[in-house]
Design an enzyme around this catalytic site. Structure first.
Site, PDB file in Angstrom:
ATOM      1  N   HIS A 185      26.832  72.846  -7.126  1.00 58.37           N
ATOM      2  CA  HIS A 185      27.768  73.316  -6.098  1.00 58.37           C
ATOM      3  C   HIS A 185      27.669  74.823  -5.868  1.00 58.37           C
ATOM      4  O   HIS A 185      28.147  75.321  -4.857  1.00 58.37           O
ATOM      5  CB  HIS A 185      29.202  72.922  -6.455  1.00 58.37           C
ATOM      6  N   ASP A 244      25.910  67.554 -10.945  1.00 56.65           N
ATOM      7  CA  ASP A 244      26.270  68.916 -10.563  1.00 56.65           C
ATOM      8  C   ASP A 244      25.380  69.944 -11.261  1.00 56.65           C
ATOM      9  O   ASP A 244      25.855  70.919 -11.842  1.00 56.65           O
ATOM     10  CB  ASP A 244      27.738  69.206 -10.859  1.00 56.65           C
ATOM     11  N   GLY A 260      33.567  81.957  -9.999  1.00 57.81           N
ATOM     12  CA  GLY A 260      32.347  82.725 -10.205  1.00 57.81           C
ATOM     13  C   GLY A 260      31.679  82.441 -11.534  1.00 57.81           C
ATOM     14  O   GLY A 260      30.512  82.741 -11.728  1.00 57.81           O
ATOM     15  N   ASN A 261      32.433  81.836 -12.490  1.00 60.68           N
ATOM     16  CA  ASN A 261      31.848  81.445 -13.778  1.00 60.68           C
ATOM     17  C   ASN A 261      30.982  80.193 -13.666  1.00 60.68           C
ATOM     18  O   ASN A 261      30.218  79.883 -14.587  1.00 60.68           O
ATOM     19  CB  ASN A 261      32.933  81.183 -14.813  1.00 60.68           C
ATOM     20  N   SER A 262      31.121  79.459 -12.579  1.00 62.00           N
ATOM     21  CA  SER A 262      30.405  78.195 -12.430  1.00 62.00           C
ATOM     22  C   SER A 262      28.915  78.387 -12.633  1.00 62.00           C
ATOM     23  O   SER A 262      28.305  79.272 -12.038  1.00 62.00           O
ATOM     24  CB  SER A 262      30.638  77.612 -11.033  1.00 62.00           C
ATOM     25  N   GLY A 322      24.453  46.845  -9.969  1.00 58.45           N
ATOM     26  CA  GLY A 322      25.210  46.142  -8.939  1.00 58.45           C
ATOM     27  C   GLY A 322      26.346  45.306  -9.474  1.00 58.45           C
ATOM     28  O   GLY A 322      26.494  44.136  -9.089  1.00 58.45           O
ATOM     29  N   VAL A 323      27.164  45.898 -10.354  1.00 52.91           N
ATOM     30  CA  VAL A 323      28.329  45.194 -10.877  1.00 52.91           C
ATOM     31  C   VAL A 323      29.540  46.109 -10.840  1.00 52.91           C
ATOM     32  O   VAL A 323      29.419  47.327 -10.931  1.00 52.91           O
ATOM     33  CB  VAL A 323      28.113  44.718 -12.333  1.00 52.91           C
ATOM     34  N   GLN A 324      30.695  45.517 -10.701  1.00 52.93           N
ATOM     35  CA  GLN A 324      31.946  46.217 -10.945  1.00 52.93           C
ATOM     36  C   GLN A 324      32.381  45.860 -12.354  1.00 52.93           C
ATOM     37  O   GLN A 324      32.367  44.688 -12.734  1.00 52.93           O
ATOM     38  CB  GLN A 324      33.018  45.825  -9.933  1.00 52.93           C
ATOM     39  N   ILE A 325      32.755  46.854 -13.137  1.00 57.25           N
ATOM     40  CA  ILE A 325      33.057  46.618 -14.539  1.00 57.25           C
ATOM     41  C   ILE A 325      34.371  47.292 -14.916  1.00 57.25           C
ATOM     42  O   ILE A 325      34.840  48.196 -14.233  1.00 57.25           O
ATOM     43  CB  ILE A 325      31.923  47.145 -15.453  1.00 57.25           C
TER      44      ILE A 325
END
Length: 511
Positions: free
Chosen positions: A138, A168, A240-242, A298-301
């Site tokens: 970011h 990220d 700013g630390n990112s 491809g699963v919902q868990i």
């Protein structure tokens, strides 16, 4: 999954934490030349803990600080209205849900119109003397050009080598006329709560700054994506630390500072860093250039709670319970079914849904992996060809969107505190269900009964009881009654809620 919820998760994963956006006329770098002459002599020698008198961190900083850089991302200026970093940023809703009104990421403030461009300020650190730099994605997201300022004040143009929004992380490269000072990766797995750590970066553009603290907690999940495993620290970090390093007392990088929790926009001692063991693997791939492809099952868990384990015959809670299988997905082709508990994947033990999400994501698309599952009281193995995870696909997701209840009366299930009714054309319209949807609609939930405590909501559609499909309210009521007569401590309901299916174990009242 709704497009808005998918977008929100993608943006949160990409934008957790942030750089400080400032006007070009306000940018001010505090340059430090004092340590330059000692860099060559010290950067190749690890620091053996705190060796200076009175417990000073000076020996650690002498090694690490010269390798920390300021990153300035040049981008076209825009007004905050409609801006991805303006007052209605996509991740704002997430942080309000997670932290309430007191929470916020380390956001980039809206760019100030100063001619044709604005600047976003963040931090980074050099991991290779050839000029390879690690930072947050970011920090450089949306940049038309990138500039790096070394600790001695030298400014160099930077090239984006590769980036990964889900983790990220980003890798940059600069060309210098001499080898650059570096920091070494540490082992974040060895970090324990209470260990001392140092955060280094350029908060608010005032110049490279060092703050000290301890590890406050491990394994924080901010629900931003499948890789959440943040280190929580109390070392002050700010805008700013990112992208700056979190180092241990041996001068090794154990994390990358990424986000804060704050009621006032400044540090209140609750910060989050990406663990080095997670980051180092991603950085190694990014150094080869481009983006990273993740595996897709491809699963919902969902987690296996003690009540769920009891209902399905597992002797202990653990694994990832499959609440839905996407049609045509690698999981469907492999024969994984709703109600299966995945206990192992690719030789790794799966203790919870997060383990499975990470394990699948780390596999290269096209690989064939062994999946250990628990199905209806039996352990078995199957083989699955891992697919490619597109931006709109999720290895795992949970549906939490409620529906409006029906006004019609139906069957009562007093043992759980439920009122059920059949699906009618009117109810299908109210709940936006397809014509072939079957099940029992939850019309009412007694707030003092077990179903309410378990999270059952009006508008839920019960499509299965103890892993047996039900099509009507009467079938659901009968199946629940039979489960109670069999002596089970709880009954497992498969619920269709919003755009997802979830299992909910509801205990019977002790009789």
């Amino acid at each position: 999954m709704s497009p808005s919820s998918t977008l929100r998760r993608h943006r949160v994963a990409a934008l957790l934490g942030a750089a400080l956006i400032i006007s070009p006329v306000v940018v001010s770098f505090a340059q430090n030349n004092a340590g330059v002459s000692t860099v060559a002599a010290t950067t190749q020698t690890p620091v053996a803990g705190i060796t200076a008198p009175n417990g000073s961190f000076a020996p650690v900083i002498a090694v690490t600080k010269p390798a920390v850089v300021t990153i300035t991302s040049i981008m076209k200026a825009q007004s905050s209205e409609g801006s991805p970093f303006g007052g209605n940023a996509p991740f704002d809703e997430f942080f309000q849900q997670f932290f309430g009104d007191q929470g916020m990421p380390m956001p980039r403030t809206p760019p100030q119109q100063q001619g044709p461009r604005a600047e976003a300020l963040g931090s980074g650190f050099i991991v290779n003397s050839d000029g390879t730099i690690v930072t947050n994605n970011h920090v450089i997201d949306g940049a038309s050009s990138i500039k790096v300022t070394l600790d001695d004040g030298t400014e160099l143009p930077a090239k984006l080598v590769g980036h990964d929004a889900k983790n990220d992380l980003a890798v940059l490269k600069v060309k210098a006329d001499k080898p650059l000072p570096t920091v070494k990766w540490g082992d974040s797995n060895k970090l324990m709560t209470g260990d001392q750590v140092l955060a280094i970066g350029n908060p608010f553009g005032i110049g490279t700054t060092v703050t000290a603290g301890i590890v406050s907690a491990r394994g924080r999940d901010l629900h931003s994506g499948p890789f959440d495993d943040f280190i929580q620290i109390d070392a002050p970090i700010n805008h700013g630390n990112s992208g700056g390093p979190l180092v241990d007392v041996n001068g090794n990088v154990v994390g990358i500072n990424t986000a804060i929790y704050s009621p006032n926009g400044g540090s209140v001692g609750v910060g989050f860093a990406i663990p080095s063991d997670q980051a180092q693997k991603v950085v190694a791939k990014l150094m080869k250039g481009g983006d990273i492809e993740y595996g897709y099952l491809g699963v919902q868990i969902q987690p296996v709670t003690p009540d769920v384990a009891s209902a399905i015959g597992l002797d202990h809670p653990g694994g990832a319970l499959v609440s839905q299988v996407t049609d045509g997905s690698p999981a469907a082709k492999a024969g994984i079914e709703t109600g299966d508990v995945i206990t192992g994947f690719g030789g790794q033990e799966i203790k919870d849904p997060k383990d499975l999400s990470r394990a699948v994501a780390d596999v290269s698309p096209g690989a064939k992996e062994t999946v250990n599952i628990w199905r209806k009281g039996k352990a078995m193995q199957i083989s699955a060809d891992v697919g490619r995870n597109a931006d709109d696909q999720k290895t795992a997701s949970n549906g939490n969107e409620g529906r409006s209840p029906s006004a019609e009366q139906g069957l009562r299930v007093p043992s759980l505190g439920l009122g059920l009714t059949d699906l009618t054309p009117d109810i299908r319209d109210q709940l936006n269900l397809s014509e072939n949807q079957r099940g029992a609609v939850v019309e009412r939930v007694n707030p003092d009964k077990a179903a309410s405590a378990a999270g059952i909501q009006p508008g839920d559609v019960i499509v299965g009881v103890d892993q047996t499909p039900v099509k009507t309210a009467r079938q659901a009521n009968q199946a629940i009654a039979e489960a109670g007569k069999s002596g089970k401590k709880s009954v497992l309901l498969l619920i269709d809620r919003g755009d997802a299916q979830i299992f909910v174990a509801v205990p019977f009242a002790a009789g």
